[in-house]
Design a protein around this motif. Structure first.
Motif, PDB file in Angstrom:
ATOM      1  N   GLU A  82       0.827  -1.203   0.000  1.00 23.45           N
ATOM      2  CA  GLU A  82       0.000   0.000   0.000  1.00 23.45           C
ATOM      3  C   GLU A  82       0.866   1.260   0.000  1.00 23.45           C
ATOM      4  O   GLU A  82       0.557   2.248  -0.684  1.00 23.45           O
ATOM      5  CB  GLU A  82      -0.925  -0.011   1.214  1.00 23.45           C
ATOM      6  CG  GLU A  82      -2.032  -1.059   1.123  1.00 23.45           C
ATOM      7  CD  GLU A  82      -2.927  -1.082   2.350  1.00 23.45           C
ATOM      8  OE1 GLU A  82      -2.803  -0.161   3.198  1.00 23.45           O
ATOM      9  OE2 GLU A  82      -3.739  -2.022   2.480  1.00 23.45           O
ATOM     10  N   ALA A  83       1.961   1.233   0.749  1.00 20.71           N
ATOM     11  CA  ALA A  83       2.867   2.385   0.770  1.00 20.71           C
ATOM     12  C   ALA A  83       3.540   2.581  -0.577  1.00 20.71           C
ATOM     13  O   ALA A  83       3.688   3.714  -1.052  1.00 20.71           O
ATOM     14  CB  ALA A  83       3.915   2.198   1.871  1.00 20.71           C
ATOM     15  N   SER A  88       1.779   8.830  -0.951  1.00 23.14           N
ATOM     16  CA  SER A  88       1.169   9.872  -0.120  1.00 23.14           C
ATOM     17  C   SER A  88       0.598   9.301   1.175  1.00 23.14           C
ATOM     18  O   SER A  88       0.320  10.050   2.124  1.00 23.14           O
ATOM     19  CB  SER A  88       0.070  10.599  -0.891  1.00 23.14           C
ATOM     20  OG  SER A  88      -0.956   9.689  -1.268  1.00 23.14           O
ATOM     21  N   ARG A  89       0.421   7.979   1.222  1.00 26.22           N
ATOM     22  CA  ARG A  89      -0.136   7.329   2.411  1.00 26.22           C
ATOM     23  C   ARG A  89       0.939   6.744   3.329  1.00 26.22           C
ATOM     24  O   ARG A  89       0.618   6.020   4.278  1.00 26.22           O
ATOM     25  CB  ARG A  89      -1.094   6.201   1.994  1.00 26.22           C
ATOM     26  CG  ARG A  89      -2.373   6.674   1.321  1.00 26.22           C
ATOM     27  CD  ARG A  89      -3.307   5.491   1.111  1.00 26.22           C
ATOM     28  NE  ARG A  89      -3.584   4.811   2.383  1.00 26.22           N
ATOM     29  CZ  ARG A  89      -3.747   3.488   2.488  1.00 26.22           C
ATOM     30  NH1 ARG A  89      -3.638   2.719   1.418  1.00 26.22           N
ATOM     31  NH2 ARG A  89      -4.000   2.941   3.657  1.00 26.22           N
ATOM     32  N   CYS A  90       2.200   7.054   3.060  1.00 27.24           N
ATOM     33  CA  CYS A  90       3.286   6.469   3.856  1.00 27.24           C
ATOM     34  C   CYS A  90       3.109   6.743   5.346  1.00 27.24           C
ATOM     35  O   CYS A  90       3.295   5.851   6.180  1.00 27.24           O
ATOM     36  CB  CYS A  90       4.642   7.011   3.390  1.00 27.24           C
ATOM     37  SG  CYS A  90       5.397   6.022   2.083  1.00 27.24           S
ATOM     38  N   GLU A  91       2.758   7.967   5.682  1.00 29.49           N
ATOM     39  CA  GLU A  91       2.607   8.318   7.098  1.00 29.49           C
ATOM     40  C   GLU A  91       1.503   7.488   7.751  1.00 29.49           C
ATOM     41  O   GLU A  91       1.666   6.974   8.870  1.00 29.49           O
ATOM     42  CB  GLU A  91       2.287   9.813   7.227  1.00 29.49           C
ATOM     43  CG  GLU A  91       2.257  10.296   8.677  1.00 29.49           C
ATOM     44  CD  GLU A  91       2.044  11.793   8.765  1.00 29.49           C
ATOM     45  OE1 GLU A  91       1.712  12.261   9.878  1.00 29.49           O
ATOM     46  OE2 GLU A  91       2.208  12.501   7.750  1.00 29.49           O
ATOM     47  N   GLU A  92       0.389   7.337   7.049  1.00 28.35           N
ATOM     48  CA  GLU A  92      -0.724   6.524   7.557  1.00 28.35           C
ATOM     49  C   GLU A  92      -0.317   5.058   7.723  1.00 28.35           C
ATOM     50  O   GLU A  92      -0.622   4.419   8.750  1.00 28.35           O
ATOM     51  CB  GLU A  92      -1.904   6.637   6.589  1.00 28.35           C
ATOM     52  CG  GLU A  92      -3.084   5.746   6.931  1.00 28.35           C
ATOM     53  CD  GLU A  92      -4.091   5.676   5.789  1.00 28.35           C
ATOM     54  OE1 GLU A  92      -4.888   4.709   5.775  1.00 28.35           O
ATOM     55  OE2 GLU A  92      -4.067   6.554   4.898  1.00 28.35           O
ATOM     56  N   VAL A  93       0.377   4.532   6.722  1.00 28.37           N
ATOM     57  CA  VAL A  93       0.828   3.140   6.774  1.00 28.37           C
ATOM     58  C   VAL A  93       1.825   2.940   7.908  1.00 28.37           C
ATOM     59  O   VAL A  93       1.763   1.953   8.654  1.00 28.37           O
ATOM     60  CB  VAL A  93       1.442   2.724   5.424  1.00 28.37           C
ATOM     61  CG1 VAL A  93       2.152   1.373   5.544  1.00 28.37           C
ATOM     62  CG2 VAL A  93       0.367   2.658   4.348  1.00 28.37           C
ATOM     63  N   GLU A  95       2.045   4.565  10.643  1.00 30.97           N
ATOM     64  CA  GLU A  95       1.343   4.605  11.928  1.00 30.97           C
ATOM     65  C   GLU A  95       0.780   3.223  12.267  1.00 30.97           C
ATOM     66  O   GLU A  95       0.890   2.753  13.402  1.00 30.97           O
ATOM     67  CB  GLU A  95       0.219   5.641  11.873  1.00 30.97           C
ATOM     68  CG  GLU A  95      -0.463   5.851  13.217  1.00 30.97           C
ATOM     69  CD  GLU A  95      -1.500   6.958  13.173  1.00 30.97           C
ATOM     70  OE1 GLU A  95      -2.338   7.013  14.086  1.00 30.97           O
ATOM     71  OE2 GLU A  95      -1.459   7.783  12.232  1.00 30.97           O
ATOM     72  N   LYS A  96       0.199   2.554  11.280  1.00 27.62           N
ATOM     73  CA  LYS A  96      -0.337   1.201  11.503  1.00 27.62           C
ATOM     74  C   LYS A  96       0.784   0.214  11.833  1.00 27.62           C
ATOM     75  O   LYS A  96       0.665  -0.622  12.743  1.00 27.62           O
ATOM     76  CB  LYS A  96      -1.084   0.720  10.263  1.00 27.62           C
ATOM     77  CG  LYS A  96      -2.363   1.492   9.957  1.00 27.62           C
ATOM     78  CD  LYS A  96      -3.020   0.961   8.684  1.00 27.62           C
ATOM     79  CE  LYS A  96      -4.285   1.738   8.341  1.00 27.62           C
ATOM     80  NZ  LYS A  96      -4.908   1.235   7.082  1.00 27.62           N
ATOM     81  N   ASP A  99       2.368   0.847  15.336  1.00 24.28           N
ATOM     82  CA  ASP A  99       1.442   0.394  16.384  1.00 24.28           C
ATOM     83  C   ASP A  99       1.569  -1.110  16.597  1.00 24.28           C
ATOM     84  O   ASP A  99       1.559  -1.601  17.731  1.00 24.28           O
ATOM     85  CB  ASP A  99       0.000   0.755  16.020  1.00 24.28           C
ATOM     86  CG  ASP A  99      -0.318   2.226  16.231  1.00 24.28           C
ATOM     87  OD1 ASP A  99       0.504   2.922  16.865  1.00 24.28           O
ATOM     88  OD2 ASP A  99      -1.366   2.683  15.744  1.00 24.28           O
TER      89      ASP A  99
END
Length: 308
Positions: A82-83, A88-93, A95-96, A99
């Motif tokens: 997904e990254a 652009s979603r690297c930060e979101e990925v 974070e998951k 965690d």
């Protein structure tokens, strides 16, 4: 020997082969070792198949095979895909991933490796090192060596390789890490790296990764004919290999080949790897150069007006 023992030995043999093929850059070879076992294979064995799919830009297979929310450590590799697909979603990925790393036991080490891979993809090598810090897993240590080399900390990379040697001096990853550090140290150590790459070419089979390692040694030692030969061999194995095209550009420059040669390789890089670090950095430098040239021209014009 019981049937169960035989199955365990067969599984371990497949894991050994799939792992080593992945390490040396024979990604289809790794995939082909795992595919016949896919129905019964555990997460560790499957991880090398999916990592190989990522390496050949076929990560969508991971998204198809591993459903979102599935209870498996392979979910980590789905997040890596997904990254890669949506930077652009690297930060979101991340974070998951972080965690998961903070909250659960990582028996397969996949969550740590996946998190470090995405950090590296995003250029956050220091954070990748933090995730991997203290691990005695050779894959984590090898990835840490790569991060340290990207940060120009050859001294620390050399120390980490020494620790890898204490754990398993003959391991494929340990040998490769030695070669990476030897290349980074320059001409005096380069021949050591060449011997490692040559040994692996004979032990397994030549791959673009191994051939480009040899090519870098030849370039560093000004053995340009030998560099040309191994790079041509690498092109036969993969006509648009990223490292091969870059090294051919370097070779063309060093041997005074026509500009058209360099332009041809550059255009191939733009076609196949438009968002790569090399192209992004080159375009950034080109834009800055044009800006400085414009400033110089404007400055020269003002000086002429003042002289008048």
């Amino acid at each position: 020997m019981s049937r169960g023992q035989q199955n365990d030995e067969d599984t371990n043999a497949v894991l050994f082969d799939a792992r080593n093929e992945y390490y040396i850059g024979n990604f289809m070879g790794s995939i082909n070792f795992v595919l016949p076992e896919q129905g019964t294979a555990g997460a560790e064995l499957l991880s090398y198949m999916y990592l190989s799919y990522l390496a050949i830009d076929s990560g969508r297979i991971i998204a198809s095979d591993i459903k979102e929310g599935a209870s498996t450590p392979l979910q980590a590799l789905r997040l890596v895909h997904e990254a890669f697909e949506q930077p652009s979603r690297c930060e979101e990925v991340l974070e998951k991933l972080t965690d998961k790393v903070a909250g659960e036991e990582d028996e397969t080490n996949l969550w740590h490796i996946a998190t470090a891979i995405v950090y590296c993809y995003d250029g956050q090598f220091e954070n990748a090192l933090k995730i991997l810090h203290g691990s005695t897993n050779l894959e984590s240590m090898a990835l840490s060596v790569q991060c340290l080399l990207r940060l120009q900390r050859v001294d620390l990379a050399k120390q980490l390789v020494a620790k890898m040697q204490e754990i398993s001096d003959d391991a494929t990853l340990t040998q490769l890490a030695q070669a990476w550090v030897a290349l980074a140290q320059g001409t005096e150590q380069m021949q050591d790296a060449f011997h490692i790459y040559q040994e692996f070419c004979e032990k397994f089979k030549p791959t673009p990764a191994l051939l480009n390692g040899q090519a870098v040694v030849h370039l560093g030692l000004e053995r340009y004919e030998e560099a040309d030969a191994v790079l041509r061999e690498s092109l036969i194995k993969k006509h648009n290999d990223y490292d091969t095209l870059i090294n051919l550009m370097v070779l063309s420059h060093l041997t005074g080949k026509p500009t058209e040669n360099i332009t041809r390789y550059l255009e191939q890089l733009r076609q196949f790897y438009p968002k790569s670090d090399f192209i992004t950095d080159l375009d950034k430098k080109s834009t800055e150069f044009d800006r400085l040239c414009l400033q110089y021209d404007l400055g020269g014009g003002e000086e002429k007006l003042l002289a008048i």
